[in-house]
Design a protein around this motif. Structure first.
Motif, PDB file in Angstrom:
ATOM      1  N   GLY A 341       9.183  27.073  75.744  1.00 34.37           N
ATOM      2  CA  GLY A 341       7.819  27.362  76.159  1.00 34.37           C
ATOM      3  C   GLY A 341       7.126  26.131  76.709  1.00 34.37           C
ATOM      4  N   ALA A 342       5.920  26.334  77.196  1.00 33.86           N
ATOM      5  CA  ALA A 342       5.192  25.259  77.885  1.00 33.86           C
ATOM      6  C   ALA A 342       4.934  24.056  76.986  1.00 33.86           C
ATOM      7  N   ASP A 343       4.595  24.300  75.722  1.00 32.42           N
ATOM      8  CA  ASP A 343       4.289  23.200  74.805  1.00 32.42           C
ATOM      9  C   ASP A 343       5.500  22.725  74.021  1.00 32.42           C
ATOM     10  N   GLY A 344       6.648  23.386  74.215  1.00 29.04           N
ATOM     11  CA  GLY A 344       7.869  22.966  73.576  1.00 29.04           C
ATOM     12  C   GLY A 344       7.869  23.174  72.075  1.00 29.04           C
ATOM     13  N   THR A 345       8.675  22.351  71.395  1.00 28.18           N
ATOM     14  CA  THR A 345       8.797  22.410  69.938  1.00 28.18           C
ATOM     15  C   THR A 345       7.861  21.385  69.305  1.00 28.18           C
ATOM     16  N   MET A 346       7.284  21.746  68.150  1.00 25.26           N
ATOM     17  CA  MET A 346       6.352  20.855  67.459  1.00 25.26           C
ATOM     18  C   MET A 346       6.787  20.658  66.015  1.00 25.26           C
ATOM     19  N   LEU A 347       6.619  19.423  65.540  1.00 24.17           N
ATOM     20  CA  LEU A 347       6.924  19.093  64.154  1.00 24.17           C
ATOM     21  C   LEU A 347       5.674  19.252  63.305  1.00 24.17           C
ATOM     22  N   TYR A 348       5.846  19.828  62.101  1.00 20.66           N
ATOM     23  CA  TYR A 348       4.723  20.003  61.192  1.00 20.66           C
ATOM     24  C   TYR A 348       4.905  19.239  59.873  1.00 20.66           C
ATOM     25  N   TYR A 349       6.167  18.988  59.499  1.00 24.88           N
ATOM     26  CA  TYR A 349       6.407  18.275  58.254  1.00 24.88           C
ATOM     27  C   TYR A 349       7.863  17.804  58.237  1.00 24.88           C
ATOM     28  N   VAL A 350       8.072  16.594  57.670  1.00 24.64           N
ATOM     29  CA  VAL A 350       9.424  16.050  57.502  1.00 24.64           C
ATOM     30  C   VAL A 350       9.484  15.279  56.185  1.00 24.64           C
ATOM     31  N   ASP A 351      10.573  15.467  55.418  1.00 24.91           N
ATOM     32  CA  ASP A 351      10.860  14.617  54.262  1.00 24.91           C
ATOM     33  C   ASP A 351      12.371  14.438  54.177  1.00 24.91           C
ATOM     34  N   ASP A 352      12.844  13.972  53.041  1.00 28.85           N
ATOM     35  CA  ASP A 352      14.287  13.713  52.906  1.00 28.85           C
ATOM     36  C   ASP A 352      15.130  14.972  53.027  1.00 28.85           C
ATOM     37  N   ASN A 353      14.547  16.094  52.673  1.00 32.36           N
ATOM     38  CA  ASN A 353      15.347  17.322  52.557  1.00 32.36           C
ATOM     39  C   ASN A 353      15.155  18.316  53.703  1.00 32.36           C
ATOM     40  N   LYS A 354      13.993  18.343  54.278  1.00 32.78           N
ATOM     41  CA  LYS A 354      13.744  19.414  55.255  1.00 32.78           C
ATOM     42  C   LYS A 354      12.861  18.955  56.409  1.00 32.78           C
ATOM     43  N   ILE A 356      10.071  20.956  58.950  1.00 32.46           N
ATOM     44  CA  ILE A 356       9.348  22.179  59.314  1.00 32.46           C
ATOM     45  C   ILE A 356       8.912  22.030  60.758  1.00 32.46           C
ATOM     46  N   PHE A 357       9.343  22.947  61.590  1.00 34.91           N
ATOM     47  CA  PHE A 357       9.055  22.862  63.022  1.00 34.91           C
ATOM     48  C   PHE A 357       8.858  24.263  63.591  1.00 34.91           C
ATOM     49  N   GLY A 358       8.455  24.317  64.830  1.00 36.24           N
ATOM     50  CA  GLY A 358       8.299  25.621  65.467  1.00 36.24           C
ATOM     51  C   GLY A 358       7.691  25.533  66.844  1.00 36.24           C
ATOM     52  N   LEU A 363       8.466  29.968  63.541  1.00 38.99           N
ATOM     53  CA  LEU A 363       8.280  28.838  62.638  1.00 38.99           C
ATOM     54  C   LEU A 363       9.526  28.751  61.752  1.00 38.99           C
ATOM     55  N   PHE A 364      10.067  27.518  61.579  1.00 38.06           N
ATOM     56  CA  PHE A 364      11.373  27.372  60.940  1.00 38.06           C
ATOM     57  C   PHE A 364      11.377  26.218  59.948  1.00 38.06           C
ATOM     58  N   VAL A 365      12.305  26.342  58.941  1.00 30.96           N
ATOM     59  CA  VAL A 365      12.562  25.270  57.992  1.00 30.96           C
ATOM     60  C   VAL A 365      14.028  24.877  58.139  1.00 30.96           C
ATOM     61  N   HIS A 366      14.246  23.629  58.546  1.00 28.29           N
ATOM     62  CA  HIS A 366      15.605  23.102  58.742  1.00 28.29           C
ATOM     63  C   HIS A 366      16.010  22.295  57.519  1.00 28.29           C
ATOM     64  N   ASP A 367      17.133  22.661  56.892  1.00 24.32           N
ATOM     65  CA  ASP A 367      17.653  21.930  55.741  1.00 24.32           C
ATOM     66  C   ASP A 367      18.562  20.813  56.248  1.00 24.32           C
ATOM     67  N   LYS A 368      18.202  19.578  55.932  1.00 20.77           N
ATOM     68  CA  LYS A 368      18.954  18.426  56.462  1.00 20.77           C
ATOM     69  C   LYS A 368      20.383  18.359  55.928  1.00 20.77           C
ATOM     70  N   LYS A 369      20.579  18.738  54.660  1.00 21.47           N
ATOM     71  CA  LYS A 369      21.917  18.603  54.057  1.00 21.47           C
ATOM     72  C   LYS A 369      22.919  19.566  54.664  1.00 21.47           C
ATOM     73  N   SER A 370      22.490  20.830  54.811  1.00 20.01           N
ATOM     74  CA  SER A 370      23.410  21.827  55.376  1.00 20.01           C
ATOM     75  C   SER A 370      23.341  21.895  56.886  1.00 20.01           C
ATOM     76  N   GLY A 371      22.233  21.395  57.437  1.00 21.75           N
ATOM     77  CA  GLY A 371      22.060  21.454  58.880  1.00 21.75           C
ATOM     78  C   GLY A 371      21.709  22.847  59.373  1.00 21.75           C
ATOM     79  N   LYS A 372      21.299  23.713  58.452  1.00 23.29           N
ATOM     80  CA  LYS A 372      21.009  25.100  58.816  1.00 23.29           C
ATOM     81  C   LYS A 372      19.512  25.425  58.643  1.00 23.29           C
ATOM     82  N   GLN A 495      21.656  23.587  64.480  1.00 20.36           N
ATOM     83  CA  GLN A 495      23.083  23.372  64.292  1.00 20.36           C
ATOM     84  C   GLN A 495      23.591  24.263  63.155  1.00 20.36           C
ATOM     85  N   GLY A 496      24.683  24.939  63.415  1.00 21.58           N
ATOM     86  CA  GLY A 496      25.291  25.791  62.384  1.00 21.58           C
ATOM     87  C   GLY A 496      24.684  27.150  62.262  1.00 21.58           C
TER      88      GLY A 496
END
Length: 497
Positions: A341-354, A356-358, A363-372, A495-496
């Motif tokens: 989309g025109a505004d692309g992807t936006m980050l809302y929160y990041v920590d060691d584990n996850k 949150i973007f969309g 709106l999605f939650v990406h798990d860093k360990k599993s990559g899913k 990924q995954g």
């Protein structure tokens, strides 16, 4: 100025219910003392002049309309701007036919309607122009009457005789005078003075002045015109009743003859002065002929009706707070080959584990360990997919990453997505900017393409997006130390999956 105009429009329309209720009581209790109906008209005036929304569980107002100037994001370059919207709130205690408990009517589901900016501005200009014209006309009439009464001669007390007084009337605000024609006989004069002095004791000259100013502001509301005319007639009837109470049958007949003698056809002076023989002559004659002292039971019933209308229509229904009402979380479904989309992807929160973007796609939650992707939310299902325009939705996570808040700018709703329980809660939200709500503890993100955070080793990290060709499936992230010298982690957000 637009906010004031929209507030006046809202109050004027919402006051319709109370005006209609008073008009109905006026018919049903036509044998009751008119001063009680006058009291209700005064309360209608309070309703029209009170800028605050007084809520009550006993309110009988079935539907409340609210025109507001909300904040919406027009586009990325223009930023946040105001746009008028109309909200419709329905009284939850009013019975709704053909519905089962727990269902919502189509009226309640209706989203706020955005008003055309140009049309709103034109309407506001017309409204203001008519208000100015009415006030100028009013002051012109008052100056004209004042100049004509300058030649009046003092009769006694606050009574003056004038050749321009075709009918007795009260004129003045703080020290009102009674103006009478020259040559009135003593018997007629006694009736006239009893009537006009009652007006002054009850401050009718002040009430009618305030009523005209209210009419000038709400000239666009036909029911306010009807209320203004009815108020004038009811004040005259109330004073007639007061006079009739101290007269016998023969005295009332003489009072009627005096009333007919003072009748004039001109209506100009009745805009402000309280004229003895100018308002509702036919109705007043009929009422005087049929007048009987009201019974105690009728007084009690009327008083109860007055209180009921006052409490039921002077207040507005409590907003139906959808406290912790839950909606099913519908997962987002995306085509990884489509554009972000025109505004692309936006980050809302990041920590060691996850992460949150969309974007407009969800709106999605990406798990860093599993990559899913572990959780997702379909924004279109709750009308929160827009990043620009009138339906723009503000999205932010709290500082702990436990909840994500979604506030559609054109709606009075706040969605809370709890990530631990994967539950979506919705409630009534009157704030125009959730960033000013300290209770939400929001994480402020200055740049939606990168977020800084501290990892478990207390290192300050920066997570950056790389959207490549703005294809959803190719959106990557990379994490660096604060100085950017050491890359810690990277990968595809989808990924995954």
């Amino acid at each position: 100025m637009q906010r004031i105009f929209l507030k006046i429009v809202s109050i004027g329309i919402n006051a319709s219910w109370m005006i209609l209720a008073v008009l109905l009581l006026r018919v049903l209790f036509r044998k009751s003392p008119k001063w009680m109906i006058c009291l209700l008209w005064v309360l209608v005036g309070v309703k029209l002049t009170c800028p605050w929304n007084i809520e009550s569980a006993m309110s009988l107002v079935p539907i409340q309309l609210e025109a507001t100037s909300g904040y919406v994001e027009k586009n990325v370059n223009q930023g946040v701007q105001e746009r008028a919207h109309v909200h419709i709130n329905r009284n939850p205690i009013v019975k709704r036919s053909g519905k089962e408990n727990g269902t919502v009517s189509s009226l309640d589901k209706k989203e706020p309607v955005a008003l055309n900016d140009k049309a709103t501005t034109i309407a506001m200009s017309i409204w203001l122009g008519v208000v100015i014209v009415m006030l100028l006309y009013f002051f012109k009439r008052c100056i004209s009457i004042y100049k004509r009464t300058e030649t009046a001669t003092h009769f006694k007390e606050n009574i003056w005789e004038s050749e321009y007084a075709t009918s007795p009337f009260v004129f003045g605000l703080f020290r009102p005078r009674i103006y009478i024609p020259y040559g009135m006989n003593q018997e007629n004069l006694d009736f006239v003075l009893a009537h006009e002095r009652t007006h002054i004791r009850r401050k009718d000259h002040i009430v009618k002045l305030a009523a005209f100013f209210i009419l000038a502001v709400y000239w666009f509301q036909p029911l306010v015109w009807i209320a203004y005319i009815s108020l004038g007639r009811d004040m005259e009837l109330a004073c007639d009743e007061k006079a009739a109470a101290s007269l016998d049958t023969q005295g009332r007949k003489k009072y009627l003859l005096t009333l007919l003698d003072c009748t004039v056809s001109s209506r100009g002076e009745s805009i402000y002065p309280l004229a003895f023989g100018k308002v509702g002559i036919k109705e007043r004659v009929i009422c005087m002929k049929k007048w009987k002292k009201p019974s105690f039971a009728l007084m009690i019933v009327t008083l109860f009706a007055v209180v009921l209308v006052s409490v039921g229509f002077l207040t507005n229904p409590k907003k139906q707070e959808t406290v912790n009402a839950q909606e099913a979380v519908k997962k987002a479904s995306v085509d990884l080959h489509e554009s972000t989309g025109a505004d692309g992807t936006m980050l809302y929160y990041v920590d060691d584990n996850k992460i949150i973007f969309g974007g407009t796609y969800g709106l999605f939650v990406h798990d860093k360990k599993s990559g899913k992707i572990t959780e997702s939310l379909n924004l279109k299902e709750i009308n929160c997919e827009h990043t620009q325009g009138d339906a723009y939705c503000d999205i932010a996570a709290d500082k702990e990453g436990h909840n994500v808040y979604l506030h559609p700018m054109s709606q009075k709703k706040l969605y809370t997505w709890n990530l631990a329980s994967n539950k979506l809660e919705v409630k009534e939200y009157t704030g125009s900017d959730m960033w000013k709500d300290n209770s939400l503890n929001l994480l402020r993100v200055d740049n939606a393409k990168q977020i800084s955070y501290r990892n478990s080793n207390n290192e300050e990290m920066i997570c950056k997006l790389d959207e490549n060709d703005f294809t959803i499936g190719k959106c990557e992230y990379a994490e660096y130390t604060k100085n950017g010298s050491k890359k810690k982690e990277q990968g595809l957000l989808f990924q995954g999956n």
